[in-house]
Design an enzyme around this catalytic site. Structure first.
Site, mmCIF file in Angstrom:
data_model
loop_
_atom_site.group_PDB
_atom_site.id
_atom_site.type_symbol
_atom_site.label_atom_id
_atom_site.label_comp_id
_atom_site.label_asym_id
_atom_site.label_seq_id
_atom_site.Cartn_x
_atom_site.Cartn_y
_atom_site.Cartn_z
ATOM 1 N N HIS A 125 4.162 -15.992 9.879
ATOM 2 C CA HIS A 125 5.428 -15.506 9.766
ATOM 3 C C HIS A 125 5.522 -14.059 9.198
ATOM 4 O O HIS A 125 7.133 -13.246 9.783
ATOM 5 C CB HIS A 125 6.479 -16.938 9.350
ATOM 6 C CG HIS A 125 7.992 -16.660 10.025
ATOM 7 N ND1 HIS A 125 8.035 -15.877 10.853
ATOM 8 C CD2 HIS A 125 8.662 -17.376 10.515
ATOM 9 C CE1 HIS A 125 9.632 -16.315 11.690
ATOM 10 N NE2 HIS A 125 9.952 -17.160 11.366
ATOM 11 N N ARG A 126 5.205 -13.957 8.410
ATOM 12 C CA ARG A 126 5.362 -12.069 7.732
ATOM 13 C C ARG A 126 5.284 -11.296 9.048
ATOM 14 O O ARG A 126 6.705 -10.047 8.550
ATOM 15 C CB ARG A 126 4.809 -11.851 6.357
ATOM 16 C CG ARG A 126 4.836 -12.868 5.481
ATOM 17 C CD ARG A 126 3.631 -12.652 4.371
ATOM 18 N NE ARG A 126 2.171 -13.364 5.014
ATOM 19 C CZ ARG A 126 0.993 -12.944 3.992
ATOM 20 N NH1 ARG A 126 1.607 -12.751 2.657
ATOM 21 N NH2 ARG A 126 -0.427 -13.021 4.216
#
Length: 420
Positions: free
Chosen positions: A394-395
């Site tokens: 998700h980064r």
């Protein structure tokens, strides 16, 4: 004039390696290019060739020792040549976490190791003849992985018939010997353990443990979709009809690899590495294929899959998976991957969640193709379905981008005309 054999750097980031097995003994003639020893790095176990010819005058590093890159591990020179005190100095061992030197097992003296290799099958057995099994001075030809499995299971390699190139024994030969009657058996029945057995992690397991910890530290999420595989099944049947005798048969994994590569070119944010304050987007889809081997998992990479046809991907996959299981991977086979596919469908697994392969942005987990009832425009149909589960970092990627990518993969599988 004698020269030292030093531990080479076989890949970017390699700092040390473990000497698994010496393939030559002290006093034995060595030719440039001969397999000299087996080396276990963080990524692969492979044979390392001698870079000069001569006599192996002195072995400085024991089997099981972890040695830093650039340190001397042996001396090669002319027959009868004296080894100087400086050359004979043993290399520093890499300490383990407790501060002790790593080197659990020490090799036998040179003549004893030679005797061990020279010992052949007893008369009266149905083992293959020596010309079929021995080469290079009497050494049984076997891949490093085959040797490791045989050692762990107590299987005598001299009793096996190799199915690899030039009669080489590969891992599958040893696996079959463990269950096939009359092939080979442990030298003595093992008693039931009475104490807790402590098994030290090899370099591969250490790397897996470290990378899995890194993966779980990443804020990941998963999304799943199910694809109708009717069109893909028809495509594979058509591809199989074109395979010439002895050619590589394309698999569903090969089809999926091609389609995922094309989807990555449409959604480049998924073809990425997270690098701290940066995200690196790659122009080519270098797809890693998760391959299970005894006591480990390796992810060799097929480069530029978007430019290859499905038959070309099949050939590349067969080659790299075969070399993985024979323990013949090169360090470069494991580098520069941009996305990974993990397929457990052949084990009957319906669906699962794969762990990220940092620093890659995503990994796709693929289950088995199963016939399931599906409602289509109010009517009940039976379709061959396959579950796809995407794990994303998700980064570097958000939910919308990941969903669009997986929807593209699904649409390619169901309507091949959109991709091919």
């Amino acid at each position: 004039m004698s020269s030292q054999v030093t531990l080479p750097r076989l890949g970017q980031g390699m700092e040390s390696g473990v000497i698994v097995k010496w393939l030559k003994s002290e006093g034995e003639q060595v030719e440039k290019g001969d397999p000299l020893y087996e080396l276990d790095t963080e990524k692969v176990t492979q044979e390392v060739e001698a870079d000069s010819s001569g006599v192996l005058l002195k072995i400085l590093a024991n089997e099981g020792d972890e040695i830093e890159v650039g340190k001397a591990i042996a001396v090669i020179g002319e027959a009868g040549e004296e080894v100087s005190a400086e050359e004979e100095e043993t290399p520093d061992r890499v300490p383990d976490e407790g501060g002790a030197e790593i080197g659990v097992e020490k090799p036998a003296e040179g003549p004893e190791r030679e005797d061990e290799r020279e010992e052949g099958p007893e008369a009266g057995t149905d083992a293959p003849s020596e010309p079929e099994q021995r080469a290079n001075g009497g050494r049984v030809k076997a891949s490093p992985l085959a040797r490791r499995i045989a050692k762990e299971r107590g299987i005598d390699l001299t009793q096996l018939r190799g199915t690899g190139p030039e009669g080489r024994i590969v891992a599958e030969d040893v696996e079959r010997a463990g269950v096939a009657p009359g092939k080979a058996a442990p030298s003595a029945p093992s008693a039931a353990p009475t104490e807790v057995e402590v098994v030290k992690l090899n370099q591969m397991r250490k790397t897996i443990a470290r990378r899995m910890t890194e993966a779980w530290e990443a804020p990941a999420f998963q999304i799943s979709m199910s694809a109708d595989m009717t069109a893909s099944i028809r495509l594979r049947e058509a591809l199989l009809e074109r395979v010439e005798e002895g050619g590589v048969r394309p698999t569903y994994s090969d089809i999926l690899t091609k389609l995922v590569a094309l989807a990555l070119m449409r959604h480049r944010d998924m073809n990425a590495h997270f690098a701290g304050d940066e995200v690196h987007l790659f122009p080519n889809a270098n797809i890693g294929i998760a391959v299970a081997i005894p006591h480990g998992l390796v992810v060799p990479v097929i480069p530029s899959c978007e430019t290859k046809s499905i038959p070309e991907i099949a050939v590349a996959r067969a080659d790299i998976v075969g070399r993985t299981r024979e323990g013949k991977l090169r360090a470069e086979d494991l580098e520069n991957g941009t996305f990974t596919i993990s397929n457990l469908g052949m084990y009957g697994v319906e669906r699962f969640t794969a762990v990220l392969n940092p620093p890659q942005a995503g990994i796709l987990a693929v289950g088995a193709i199963e016939e399931r009832p599906v409602v289509v425009e109010g009517d009940l149909e039976i379709q061959p379905r396959m579950d796809l589960t995407l794990t994303v970092d998700h980064r570097s990627v958000d939910g919308a981008t990941a969903s669009e990518f997986l929807r593209t993969v699904k649409s390619f599988l169901e309507e091949l005309g959109l991709a091919l």
